[in-house]
Motif scaffolding. Sequence first.
Motif, short mmCIF file in Angstrom:
data_model
loop_
_atom_site.label_atom_id
_atom_site.label_comp_id
_atom_site.label_asym_id
_atom_site.label_seq_id
_atom_site.Cartn_x
_atom_site.Cartn_y
_atom_site.Cartn_z
N CYS A 194 -3.91 -3.21 4.94
CA CYS A 194 -2.79 -2.33 5.22
C CYS A 194 -2.97 -1.88 6.67
CB CYS A 194 -2.81 -1.13 4.28
SG CYS A 194 -1.66 0.14 4.85
N HIS A 201 -6.62 4.87 7.01
CA HIS A 201 -6.67 5.59 5.75
C HIS A 201 -7.68 6.72 5.89
CE1 HIS A 201 -4.41 2.10 4.68
NE2 HIS A 201 -4.03 2.72 3.59
N CYS A 250 0.85 -1.20 0.00
CA CYS A 250 0.00 0.00 0.00
C CYS A 250 0.88 1.24 0.00
CB CYS A 250 -0.91 -0.01 1.22
SG CYS A 250 -1.99 1.44 1.30
N HIS A 266 -0.89 7.57 4.37
CA HIS A 266 -0.93 7.19 5.77
C HIS A 266 -0.62 8.41 6.63
CE1 HIS A 266 0.57 3.18 3.90
NE2 HIS A 266 -0.74 3.12 4.06
N GLY A 281 -0.34 4.19 0.58
CA GLY A 281 -0.98 5.20 1.41
C GLY A 281 -2.07 5.95 0.66
#
Length: 328
Positions: A133, A137, A44, A48, A46
Amino acid sequence: MFPQLAPLARTTTRLHPRPGSPAGNGSSIGGPLLWPVTEAWPTCDGPHPADGRPATTVEDVRLLRHLMTAANNRPAGDMFLTPQEQEVVDRIDRGRPWPEEPVALLPVAQLHLRDVPHLRMPDQADVLQVLWCPFDHPEQQIPRTALFWRSSTRLTEVTTAPPQPVAVQHEGYVPEPCLIHPEQVTEYPAPLELETGLREQVERWSAEQKAGAAPGSAYDQAETAFYQYELSVAPGWKVGGWAPWSFTDPRPLPCDSCGTPLEPLLTIASNEWDDSNHSWIPYEDRADATGDIHPDPARPSLVSIAGFNLQIYTCPTSPQHPHAELLQ
Ligand SMILES: [Zn+2]
Ligand SMILES: [Zn+2]
């Protein structure tokens, strides 16, 4: 009591995760996945957004859990943590820097159709793999999930050493490996999903049941509690069934691809039960459910999404249409 509820019955498979050492080719929570060697492990990028606290790692989360379980099981009067253990805990608490690089996804669940026969699969598929992940998010402040549908007959050469994420945001985003013990049960919609007339009847009946409830128990807190928590929607990890609406009213979730209302696929639960829903505790767990047991049998996977449920929804037209996530 309510014949009008009968057509609303849905079969749910409660997964009953329990800590263990699942094999890669079996169904599991937080266990190894049958991942084709020819396919890159998903990551991933992001975004983040930093939450102002340091991140941690899978290795440190597991070490901390090990230390705390040992400490909690020591005889009363013994030192809770030795000075050496305290040093390790302090180092883990300091965390590690927030990652800038892509984060490898973590296995959350692998479910075989043979264990969960009601799982809606695309043609040819008989295995569902769920990864996430381990960072919040921005859309919903929850981990972002990814679904992979597989045909087990094509999974011959599989990865034996998948990459670990460089960091995780919260301890509760690291599932402990668990075996599953599937059990099919019947669920009914939460009161707010019923049409008004039926809801009022159910609420009235539910309120009457309070007469036999212990003072201060959950039944006193709301008229609908008995029906909602003890009879209609099962707590814990499960496949299918009805949604555990809690802090928002029910709302339709249309498929992004075709507009069909999405239906619950998998519920990732922070707790298998709590004080409001003891009727759902498996008989074999009841003796432990009220004891001071470490680790807590109500939290076999040690997953916590702020104490709530992360529910994954898929499209009944095609499980391969984009899925949605909801925190309840
Ligand atoms: Zn991410
Ligand atoms: Zn669709």
